[in-house]
Structure formats: structure tokens, C-alpha cells
Design a protein around this motif. Structure first.
Motif, short mmCIF file in Angstrom:
data_model
loop_
_atom_site.label_atom_id
_atom_site.label_comp_id
_atom_site.label_asym_id
_atom_site.label_seq_id
_atom_site.Cartn_x
_atom_site.Cartn_y
_atom_site.Cartn_z
N SER A 132 0.92 -1.18 0.02
CA SER A 132 0.04 0.10 -0.03
C SER A 132 0.82 1.22 0.03
CB SER A 132 -1.03 -0.18 1.26
OG SER A 132 -0.22 -0.09 2.36
N SER A 133 1.81 1.04 0.42
CA SER A 133 2.86 2.51 0.50
C SER A 133 3.45 2.94 -0.78
CB SER A 133 4.16 1.93 1.40
OG SER A 133 4.75 0.96 0.74
N PHE A 134 2.96 2.27 -1.86
CA PHE A 134 3.57 2.76 -3.15
C PHE A 134 2.13 3.53 -3.74
CE2 PHE A 134 6.41 -0.60 -2.75
CZ PHE A 134 7.51 0.02 -3.40
N PHE A 135 1.05 3.54 -2.91
CA PHE A 135 -0.20 4.34 -3.63
C PHE A 135 -0.63 5.66 -2.96
CE2 PHE A 135 -0.18 -0.13 -4.87
CZ PHE A 135 -1.21 -0.15 -6.11
N ASP A 136 -0.92 6.47 -3.58
CA ASP A 136 -1.41 7.78 -3.01
C ASP A 136 -2.97 7.99 -3.68
OD1 ASP A 136 0.54 8.52 -1.24
OD2 ASP A 136 1.58 9.47 -3.06
N ILE A 137 -3.80 8.41 -2.89
CA ILE A 137 -5.25 8.44 -3.31
C ILE A 137 -5.61 9.99 -3.46
CG2 ILE A 137 -7.69 8.38 -2.81
CD1 ILE A 137 -6.66 5.65 -1.17
N TYR A 138 -5.92 10.48 -4.38
CA TYR A 138 -6.34 11.81 -4.96
C TYR A 138 -7.83 12.08 -5.17
CZ TYR A 138 -1.54 13.23 -5.44
OH TYR A 138 -0.32 13.37 -5.39
N VAL A 139 -8.60 12.88 -4.41
CA VAL A 139 -9.81 13.22 -4.63
C VAL A 139 -9.85 14.34 -5.61
CG1 VAL A 139 -12.31 13.59 -3.78
CG2 VAL A 139 -10.63 11.74 -2.76
N LEU A 140 -10.43 14.36 -6.82
CA LEU A 140 -10.31 15.42 -7.63
C LEU A 140 -11.68 15.89 -7.82
CD1 LEU A 140 -7.69 13.90 -10.24
CD2 LEU A 140 -7.18 15.31 -8.03
N SER A 141 -12.11 16.89 -7.06
CA SER A 141 -13.28 17.66 -7.10
C SER A 141 -13.74 18.72 -8.09
CB SER A 141 -13.79 18.21 -5.73
OG SER A 141 -15.15 18.46 -5.76
N ASP A 142 -14.72 18.27 -8.97
CA ASP A 142 -15.19 19.63 -9.81
C ASP A 142 -16.63 19.82 -9.41
OD1 ASP A 142 -13.19 19.95 -11.45
OD2 ASP A 142 -13.96 18.78 -13.27
N THR A 143 -16.83 19.71 -8.12
CA THR A 143 -18.23 19.91 -7.47
C THR A 143 -18.62 21.58 -7.62
OG1 THR A 143 -18.42 17.99 -6.12
CG2 THR A 143 -19.58 20.01 -5.37
N THR A 144 -19.92 21.76 -7.87
CA THR A 144 -20.23 23.12 -8.27
C THR A 144 -21.48 23.36 -7.08
OG1 THR A 144 -21.93 22.35 -9.86
CG2 THR A 144 -19.81 23.24 -10.30
N LYS A 145 -22.02 22.37 -6.45
CA LYS A 145 -22.91 22.70 -5.30
C LYS A 145 -22.14 22.95 -4.01
CE LYS A 145 -26.59 20.07 -7.47
NZ LYS A 145 -27.40 18.54 -7.31
N ALA A 146 -22.83 24.23 -3.38
CA ALA A 146 -22.01 24.37 -2.15
C ALA A 146 -21.87 23.39 -1.00
CB ALA A 146 -22.48 25.75 -1.51
N ASN A 147 -23.16 22.81 -0.85
CA ASN A 147 -23.46 21.87 0.30
C ASN A 147 -22.68 20.58 0.18
OD1 ASN A 147 -25.06 21.15 -1.62
ND2 ASN A 147 -26.75 20.31 -0.31
N VAL A 148 -22.64 20.20 -1.24
CA VAL A 148 -21.67 18.97 -1.44
C VAL A 148 -20.18 19.28 -1.42
CG1 VAL A 148 -20.97 17.32 -3.12
CG2 VAL A 148 -23.56 18.34 -3.21
N TRP A 149 -19.67 20.61 -1.84
CA TRP A 149 -18.29 21.05 -1.61
C TRP A 149 -17.98 20.93 -0.01
CZ3 TRP A 149 -16.71 26.82 -2.60
CH2 TRP A 149 -15.42 26.97 -2.23
N ILE A 150 -18.96 21.24 0.89
CA ILE A 150 -18.52 21.51 2.21
C ILE A 150 -18.38 20.18 2.70
CG2 ILE A 150 -19.09 22.34 4.44
CD1 ILE A 150 -20.36 24.80 2.85
#
Length: 683
Positions: A132-150
Motif C-alpha cells: 500500500s505504501s506505493f499508492f496515494d489517493i487523490y480526490v479531484l473535485s469539480d463539484t459546483t454545489k456549495a453543500n456538497v463541496w463543504i
């Protein structure tokens, strides 16, 4: 050329050529024989124009069916004899990794709890592999709704508490979602791509076992010329009847189709946009997507970017692989027929854009075939519709304008119009056989690989499910034909699609919604049935499946959207897949973390939480500093209106009633948020 192929595949190019000649040769031969038979079966008194149209439509329709059939036949034998795709070098399971891999989760207004639960499940399953040490996880958000963003920000912080120490979980939100998902991935590559050898691209509903992720990374390291390795995803977690039918069909017939495609594609396969590993170097050097000239729907940003990226990577000298051997790759299905059609609308426009890309220079011939297959997957519906309509017009013409047996020129013998009814029926049954027979080949492989007790009962349950699936699919097929025909019409008159979030949660279709989407289908089915009964009764039995699918479109759409009926079907052993009986650990993990996150956080957070909660306020401001300044789309007027409403809320306890744009404006103004937090504590 030979040297080029040997470098990429370590495989004799003649073997690849032979496979393609066999599959496409059989397709062409089958289509040629059937077309000759169809030509001889048409009424001899039909006009040359009508005969030409009917023959052309038949060739296009039958060729499409034939390619699917022969690919499935070869896929069946590949699975039957457990053959692996030749040309790619496999490695022992415990081979240590040496290169770093990024796990990318691009999201756009998705359900955050599900997204982070899936990522946590994958991270913990990766930890079990010891790599697992060879893996990094990226959440790449394009979210436009304020409540979903928060909510994304809060859940990112919460997920950090449960993430294995060996894996880093990063969160980045773009201020402007240029080029949608493809632009999101491109932005990652520009900023962090040089840190990684490869990236595994996921979808919001993707779930992949740790062993599969490691295997893909191992294959990418071992096969230096591999640009893309695609793991065929299998549908899971379905509850509604519609999604359960799709899930069952994918489990039984999907492996046959995947193996058949891999048989002739070999190292020139396609990319499906997710659940695949991509070499970062290949992507960055080859996949700068152009903006097509002109306006949408044919111009602008490329929607179906995955096909194009695979073609560009292949053009750059890298190989692309579809490997049916890779298991442990999962996704989810839209819960209703209407949701499925909405997703299809986006895909349809993207595939029609490929008409312009098809003629691009230096593309590999198989890449052009991929584009043509994608285009035909949608054009086949209006072609089929036109074929039916022209056939009906010919039949009505014979009813209203009876054939002339004796011409004005005197003759001893009448001119009898010839119509080969037996030949037409034989072609109909041949087409049905080619559509249905691969389903039973999939059933054979499925039953053959059954494990555990009660095999006979399981085989019977699966067999009866296949027959019910065939009936329900026959009812749904004409509805999808009408949907896709409408999509094609709208695209060609210049109507572009809006990009909305895909519905993933169960939501039963109401009568009002079904009526608004299917009233025309029902109307057309009733009118067609009346015309047939009044004027062309001989066509009744041939047109009945299509007509009934249209007439019943409203109840079919409503009933198949029901989770209650889906649960009933599962209880009575219909459409059950092994992963529902023996649930994979990765799916158990996802369900556990969904419950965990739901118990530790609200369903959605909003601006009120940012201005009242110290931790959320600090978290948001910190991420705001990391993710960059506000977009140009936020106006001074929007911010002023939002600040006035916020001031009234804090001072006079009046509901804020902010629009989404006003919320976004506030969330991009740190000073206002800091002051609001202080005032909220005082008041």
C-alpha cells in the motif's frame, strides 16, 4: 511494421492479423450472404428506390448484429479454454512494486459518503497486500454545489482518521471545471503527474480490490510499452429491478463480450474511462485533447474523451489492453430506465463527435474501428427504426395500391409480384438467433464455473432468470430505440446536452415522470398497432414485440424502477449473482465505511456549519488557501447580496435563503467567513 509490432506486443503480427481477418471476415461473409437473401426476398414490384433503401438499412443492421455475434463466439472459446490475452507479460502475485501509483477519484456533485467509503475500503484492502505504501489517493473535485463541496471537505478530514498510515489521501477542488473529467485528470497530471509512474482512474461509483490494483500496477511496470490496461468492471449493489437486470446481464454476458473484444483487439484495445491504469508519461505526451471547432453538439469540448485518449496513446506508439482476466473491478448501474437513458444521452453526443475525429491523421486502423463501433452503437437505433418504418410503408403501399397483374399491353400471362415470405422469416429468425445465442453461451460458461453446493438449483435459477431477462430486454429494447433515435435527431438539429450529475441512489419513477418521458412511445405504439390491425394484419405477430414494448413503456419504466420488486426478485432467486451470495471483502468494506461515515457526520453540511463550527471553518479556510483563488464567475454583486443576507441572519435571526451562487461567493471570501464565525459566537 513488423519490428514495430514485435516491440509493442512481443507477439507475431501475423497472429494478430489472422484473428482480425477471421472475425471481420466472418462478419462480412455473414452480412453478404444475408444481404443477398434479403435482396431476393423483397417484393419484385417494389420501386428501385425503396428496394435500395431497404437493402442499405438491412446491411447496416445485420453487420452490426454479426460483429457482436462473432466476437461473442470467439470470446466463448477464449473463456472455455481459459486462454489469456497473448502478448502481455504477467508477473507472480507477490512481485514487489518499485514505482509509485496515484489512485484518482474525479467527482462532480456526487454523494460524498459513498465516494469516501469506497476509497477507504480500497485503501484498507490495499494494506492487506503489503504494498500500500506505493499508492496515494487523490480526490479531484469539480463539484459546483456549495453543500456538497463543504461535505466533501468534512468527510475528507473524517476519512483521514480511518485511512491506513501507509497511504496519503489528498483532496483538491478546482474553481472551474474546464473540460470536465478529462480536464480534471489533465490538471492533476500538470501539477503532480511527474511524481508517479502510472495512475488508476476511477469513477464516483468505482470499487476495486487491493489485489487487482496491485496486479494492474505490476503489469504496468513489467510491460514497458503498455499505455493503458483496462479492467472490465462488473456491476454490483443493485436494488431496483432495472439495475438488477443490467447487473445480471453484465455478470453472465459481459465476460463473453469482453473476451471477444480482447480476442481481436489484442494490444489495440479501447479505454472505458474508469477502472483502468494509465501510464502518466504516455498520457501527458499524447493526450492533450483538442477543442473541436464550431459549436456543440459536434463542436466544443470532447465529451467521450476515453475513446479519444486511447486512440491518441495508441498513435503515440503505446499499447492499450483490455484484460478480461482482471477480476475484482466493480461499478454501479443507473437505478431506472430514465436514468439510464439520461446517461446514454451524454454518451450519444460524445460518440457523434467522434465522426469528426474518425478522419484524424495517423490513427491506428483499429482505433478508427473503435470510433465506428461507438458511432454505430447509437446510429443502429435510428437505422433499425427506419428499417421498420420503411417495411411498414411498403406493406401499406401494397394494401392501398394493389399490384397490377395485367399491364396495359395485352398479354396472355399476368405479372405476378414475387415476395419470398419464407426467406424473410428465415432472416428474422437468423437475426434473433445471433442476438440471443451468445446469452446462452454466457449461461454455459457461468454454470460451468459454478462452485459450492446446490449446483443444480443454482443452474435452474440462473436459467429461468435468463429467459425472463430476454423477455424484459425485448420490452425495453424498443423504448431505448426510440430514446436513442430521438437523441440522434436532437444532436443533428444542433441541440446540445447539459452535463448533470448521474443519479446513483434508488429513486422510484413516478407515474407523472414516466408519463412525461414515455407518452410519445405509448402513443406511437397504439397508433402502429391500430394501423397494423386495420390494414396489414400479416405483420401483426412480427411487429407485436416492438409495439407492445412501446405501449407498455410507462408501466415497464415504473415497475422496473422499483426496489421492492427488485428485492422480491432476489428473494425468489431471480437475477442473483454470486457476489450477492458470497459478498467480496471489498464490498463488505465499502458498506462498513458508509455506515461509519454516516454515524460520524451529517448527510450534508452547508454554509451555516462553516460560520458556526470552528473546526469546519478552519478546515475550509485551509483548503481554500491550498486550492487557489476564487473563479472569475463570482461577481461583486453576488458577494454583496450574500453578505447582506448573512448579516441579517446573524443579527436578526432571519433565514439566509442563499442561492447556490451566493453560497459559493461566500465560501470564496475568507474574511467574511472569519468575521461571521466570531459574530456567531457572540450572538
Amino acid at each position: 511494421m513488423k519490428q514495430h509490432y514485435d516491440n509493442i506486443y512481443n507477439l507475431n503480427p501475423r497472429r494478430i492479423l489472422f484473428r482480425r481477418l477471421v472475425v471481420f471476415g466472418l462478419m462480412i461473409l455473414s452480412t453478404l450472404i444475408a444481404s443477398i437473401k434479403w435482396t431476393l426476398s423483397l417484393p419484385t414490384d417494389a420501386s428501385v428506390w425503396l428496394r435500395g433503401v431497404m437493402i442499405s438499412l438491412f446491411i447496416l443492421t445485420f453487420a452490426w448484429i454479426s460483429l457482436f455475434f462473432w466476437s461473442s463466439i470467439f470470446g466463448f472459446f477464449e473463456l472455455l479454454f481459459h486462454r489469456r490475452v497473448p502478448g502481455i507479460e504477467w508477473v507472480p502475485p507477490h512481485t514487489p512494486l518499485t514505482k509509485r501509483v496515484a489512485l484518482l477519484m474525479p467527482i462532480y456533485n456526487e454523494a460524498p459518503h459513498s465516494v469516501f467509503a469506497n476509497l477507504l475500503a480500497m485503501a484498507h484492502d490495499l494494506e492487506k497486500t503489503g504494498q500500500s505504501s506505493f499508492f496515494d489517493i487523490y480526490v479531484l473535485s469539480d463539484t459546483t454545489k456549495a453543500n456538497v463541496w463543504i461535505t466533501e471537505e468534512v468527510l475528507w478530514a473524517e476519512a483521514q482518521k480511518h485511512m491506513p498510515r501507509s497511504i496519503h489521501l489528498y483532496y483538491r477542488r478546482r474553481a472551474k471545471n474546464t473540460a470536465r473529467k478529462s480536464g480534471n485528470i489533465e490538471d492533476f497530471c500538470r501539477k503532480w503527474g511527474s511524481l508517479y509512474e502510472s495512475m488508476i482512474v476511477l469513477d464516483a461509483d468505482s470499487l476495486m480490490s487491493g489485489s487487482t490494483l496491485v496486479t494492474m500496477a505490476q503489469l504496468m511496470e513489467k510491460n514497458k510499452k503498455a499505455g493503458i490496461i483496462q479492467a472490465p468492471p462488473m456491476m454490483v449493489n443493485s436494488r431496483s429491478l432495472f439495475s438488477r437486470i443490467q447487473q445480471f446481464a453484465g455478470k453472465l454476458y459481459g465476460p463473453i463480450v469482453s473476451a471477444g473484444l480482447a480476442y481481436w483487439q489484442v494490444g489495440d484495445s479501447n479505454y472505458w474511462g474508469h477502472n483502468a491504469i494509465i501510464r502518466v508519461k504516455a498520457f501527458m505526451s499524447c493526450c492533450g485533447l483538442p477543442v473541436l471547432p464550431g459549436k456543440a453538439p459536434f463542436g466544443g469540448m470532447i465529451l467521450s474523451h476515453d475513446f479519444v485518449e486511447a486512440a491518441l496513446i495508441r498513435r503515440g506508439g503505446w499499447s492499450a489492453w483490455l484484460l478480461p482476466e482482471l477480476r475484482g473491478s466493480y461499478e454501479e448501474c443507473p437505478p431506472t430506465l430514465i436514468d439510464y437513458a439520461a446517461r446514454d444521452r451524454r454518451w450519444c453526443q460524445g460518440n457523434m463527435q467522434h465522426m469528426r475525429i474518425l478522419i484524424s491523421k495517423k490513427l491506428h486502423p483499429i482505433s478508427r474501428i473503435h470510433f465506428m463501433i461507438g458511432i454505430m452503437s447509437y446510429l443502429s437505433s435510428p437505422i433499425w427504426l427506419c428499417f421498420l418504418l420503411v417495411g411498414l410503408v411498403i406493406a401499406l403501399g401494397r394494401e392501398f395500391f394493389p399490384p397490377v397483374y395485367f399491364s396495359e399491353v395485352r398479354t396472355l400471362f399476368p405479372t405476378w409480384p414475387i415476395f419470398d415470405k419464407i426467406g424473410t422469416i428465415s432472416l428474422l429468425f437468423t437475426s434473433l438467433f445471433m442476438l440471443i445465442f451468445p446469452k446462452f453461451l454466457g449461461l454455459f460458461i457461468f454454470v460451468k464455473e459454478m462452485k459450492g453446493q446446490h449446483k443444480i438449483r443454482k443452474a435452474w435459477d440462473t436459467t429461468k432468470s435468463v429467459f425472463v431477462e430476454i423477455i424484459l430486454s425485448a420490452l425495453i429494447a424498443p423504448i431505448m430505440m426510440m430514446f436513442q433515435s430521438r437523441f440522434i435527431f436532437e444532436i443533428f438539429i444542433g441541440r446540445s446536452v447539459s452535463w448533470n450529475t448521474q443519479h446513483r441512489e434508488d429513486q422510484k419513477t413516478t407515474f407523472k415522470e414516466a408519463l412525461s418521458r414515455h407518452w410519445f412511445h405509448t402513443f406511437l405504439g397504439i397508433i402502429t398497432l391500430i394501423v397494423i390491425l386495420m390494414y396489414v394484419r400479416p405483420l401483426f405477430w412480427w411487429m407485436l414485440p416492438i409495439v407492445m414494448g412501446l405501449i407498455l413503456s410507462i408501466p415497464v419504466s415504473m415497475l422496473t424502477s422499483s426496489s421492492q420488486i427488485g428485492v422480491w426478485a432476489k428473494k425468489h432467486h431471480f437475477f442473483v449473482i454470486p457476489e450477492e451470495v458470497h459478498i467480496p471483502e471489498i464490498i463488505k468494506g465499502s458498506r462498513y465505511f458508509i455506515q461509519l461515515l454516516n454515524s460520524h457526520s451529517k448527510h450534508f453540511y452547508d454554509v451555516e456549519d462553516v460560520i458556526k463550527d470552528n473546526e469546519i471553518n478552519t478546515l475550509h479556510l485551509m483548503l481554500l488557501f491550498v486550492n487557489g483563488p476564487s473563479p472569475d464567475s463570482i461577481t461583486h454583486e453576488q458577494l454583496q447580496k450574500a453578505q447582506i443576507k448573512l448579516e441579517n441572519y446573524l443579527n436578526h435571526q432571519v433565514p439566509m435563503d442563499l442561492s447556490n451562487e451566493e453560497k459559493i461567493a461566500l465560501l470564496y471570501h475568507p474574511k467574511t467567513l472569519e468575521q461571521a464565525l466570531i459574530l456567531s459566537k457572540i450572538s
